[in-house]
Design a protein around this motif. Structure first.
Motif, mmCIF file in Angstrom:
data_model
loop_
_atom_site.group_PDB
_atom_site.id
_atom_site.type_symbol
_atom_site.label_atom_id
_atom_site.label_comp_id
_atom_site.label_asym_id
_atom_site.label_seq_id
_atom_site.Cartn_x
_atom_site.Cartn_y
_atom_site.Cartn_z
ATOM 1 N N ASN A 2 -6.943 -1.284 -1.423
ATOM 2 C CA ASN A 2 -5.535 -1.372 -1.779
ATOM 3 C C ASN A 2 -5.332 -1.060 -3.260
ATOM 4 O O ASN A 2 -6.070 -1.553 -4.117
ATOM 5 C CB ASN A 2 -5.018 -2.783 -1.465
ATOM 6 N N ILE A 3 -4.327 -0.207 -3.588
ATOM 7 C CA ILE A 3 -4.114 0.246 -4.967
ATOM 8 C C ILE A 3 -3.853 -0.923 -5.915
ATOM 9 O O ILE A 3 -4.322 -0.934 -7.057
ATOM 10 C CB ILE A 3 -2.953 1.270 -5.021
ATOM 11 N N TYR A 4 -3.127 -1.937 -5.446
ATOM 12 C CA TYR A 4 -2.817 -3.072 -6.315
ATOM 13 C C TYR A 4 -4.058 -3.908 -6.588
ATOM 14 O O TYR A 4 -4.252 -4.430 -7.696
ATOM 15 C CB TYR A 4 -1.723 -3.934 -5.675
ATOM 16 N N LEU A 6 -7.088 -2.650 -6.633
ATOM 17 C CA LEU A 6 -7.899 -1.811 -7.518
ATOM 18 C C LEU A 6 -7.451 -1.969 -8.973
ATOM 19 O O LEU A 6 -8.272 -2.129 -9.884
ATOM 20 C CB LEU A 6 -7.798 -0.351 -7.089
ATOM 21 N N VAL A 7 -6.142 -1.922 -9.220
ATOM 22 C CA VAL A 7 -5.592 -2.085 -10.569
ATOM 23 C C VAL A 7 -5.926 -3.468 -11.114
ATOM 24 O O VAL A 7 -6.314 -3.621 -12.278
ATOM 25 C CB VAL A 7 -4.062 -1.866 -10.563
ATOM 26 N N LYS A 10 -9.651 -3.646 -12.126
ATOM 27 C CA LYS A 10 -9.900 -2.895 -13.368
ATOM 28 C C LYS A 10 -9.346 -3.657 -14.565
ATOM 29 O O LYS A 10 -9.976 -3.715 -15.629
ATOM 30 C CB LYS A 10 -9.251 -1.512 -13.288
ATOM 31 N N TYR A 53 -4.628 2.775 -13.891
ATOM 32 C CA TYR A 53 -3.711 3.161 -12.822
ATOM 33 C C TYR A 53 -4.135 4.440 -12.093
ATOM 34 O O TYR A 53 -3.437 4.903 -11.193
ATOM 35 C CB TYR A 53 -2.296 3.348 -13.376
ATOM 36 N N ASN A 54 -5.266 4.996 -12.511
ATOM 37 C CA ASN A 54 -5.759 6.232 -11.889
ATOM 38 C C ASN A 54 -6.660 5.860 -10.707
ATOM 39 O O ASN A 54 -7.802 5.437 -10.883
ATOM 40 C CB ASN A 54 -6.537 7.048 -12.915
ATOM 41 N N THR A 55 -6.162 6.034 -9.511
ATOM 42 C CA THR A 55 -6.896 5.620 -8.314
ATOM 43 C C THR A 55 -8.093 6.520 -8.019
ATOM 44 O O THR A 55 -8.967 6.144 -7.230
ATOM 45 C CB THR A 55 -5.961 5.613 -7.094
ATOM 46 N N SER A 56 -8.143 7.720 -8.644
ATOM 47 C CA SER A 56 -9.266 8.623 -8.393
ATOM 48 C C SER A 56 -10.529 8.197 -9.148
ATOM 49 O O SER A 56 -11.614 8.715 -8.892
ATOM 50 C CB SER A 56 -8.890 10.061 -8.786
ATOM 51 N N SER A 58 -13.184 5.389 -9.849
ATOM 52 C CA SER A 58 -13.683 4.183 -9.185
ATOM 53 C C SER A 58 -13.906 3.053 -10.180
ATOM 54 O O SER A 58 -13.947 3.264 -11.397
ATOM 55 C CB SER A 58 -14.996 4.494 -8.463
#
Length: 212
Positions: A2-4, A6-7, A10, A53-56, A58
């Motif tokens: 999930n993008i949120y 992941l952020v 990080k 914020y860059n999902t590409s 890892s």
């Protein structure tokens, strides 16, 4: 992932690395304004802000980025006592006035105009450069002014095993006098002195702990 989430991961990793740097380097390093600290903050902020914020990218790649940069900063900090490295990264104090004589070239070097110089002098309660024994631009950009009546310089003669030749000249002594004094205290070399202060005509020495 999930993008949120992941952020969030990080961001937490970035905060943990910053805390790690503070513990390794010391809180004082993060409270002063030096060229290295500014670069460190800009780059670390760019890495965290640009990548978070860059999902590409890892989590592993992000972690490698910030750890490599932290390693570079720590290595430079450890090498900072080397004279050349310190001069390049942190800079050196610059004498702008000595015994009432203004060094115009040094004023231009640090970007200080005549009006700004006089403003600092007036803020110290003085009216003329002739009343100034010494005016020194410190590495953090602050101007320290010593008036002609001052018997105690505002800078140490020795700090971290390094001699401050300008202060030694200001108090009217030479290196031979200093070496004779510290040897009388049972200290072999200036490099063995953590701090040397000249207060009201007396020299006070704090040496590094002796290795047993």
């Amino acid at each position: 992932m999930n993008i949120y989430l992941l952020v969030r991961i990080k961001f937490i990793l970035g905060i943990l690395v910053m805390i790690l740097q503070i513990h390794i380097l010391g809180k004082y390093e993060f409270s002063i304004n030096t060229p290295l600290n500014q670069i460190q903050n800009y780059v670390l902020g760019g890495i965290i802000g640009g990548v978070i914020y860059n999902t590409s990218i890892s989590i592993l790649t992000f972690l490698i980025f910030i750890l490599v940069w932290s390693l570079v900063v720590i290595i430079v900090k450890l090498m900072i006592n080397i004279k050349f490295i310190k001069s390049l990264v942190v800079g050196n104090p610059v004498v702008l006035i000595r015994n009432g004589v203004v060094n115009v070239a040094n004023c231009a070097k640090v970007g200080l105009s005549a009006e700004q110089l006089m403003l600092h002098i007036r803020m110290e309660g003085l009216t003329s450069t002739k009343e100034v024994k010494s005016a020194i631009m410190e590495t953090n950009g602050k101007l320290t002014i010593i008036d002609m009546q001052s018997a105690t310089p505002k800078f140490p003669i020795i700090s971290n095993g390094k001699l401050n030749q300008d202060i030694l000249e200001l108090i009217g002594h030479n290196e031979t006098w200093l070496l004779t004094y510290i040897k009388e205290q049972g200290i072999e070399s200036i490099q063995d002195v953590f701090l040397g202060e000249y207060v009201n005509g007396e020299l006070y020495i704090t040496e590094y702990p002796k290795v047993k």
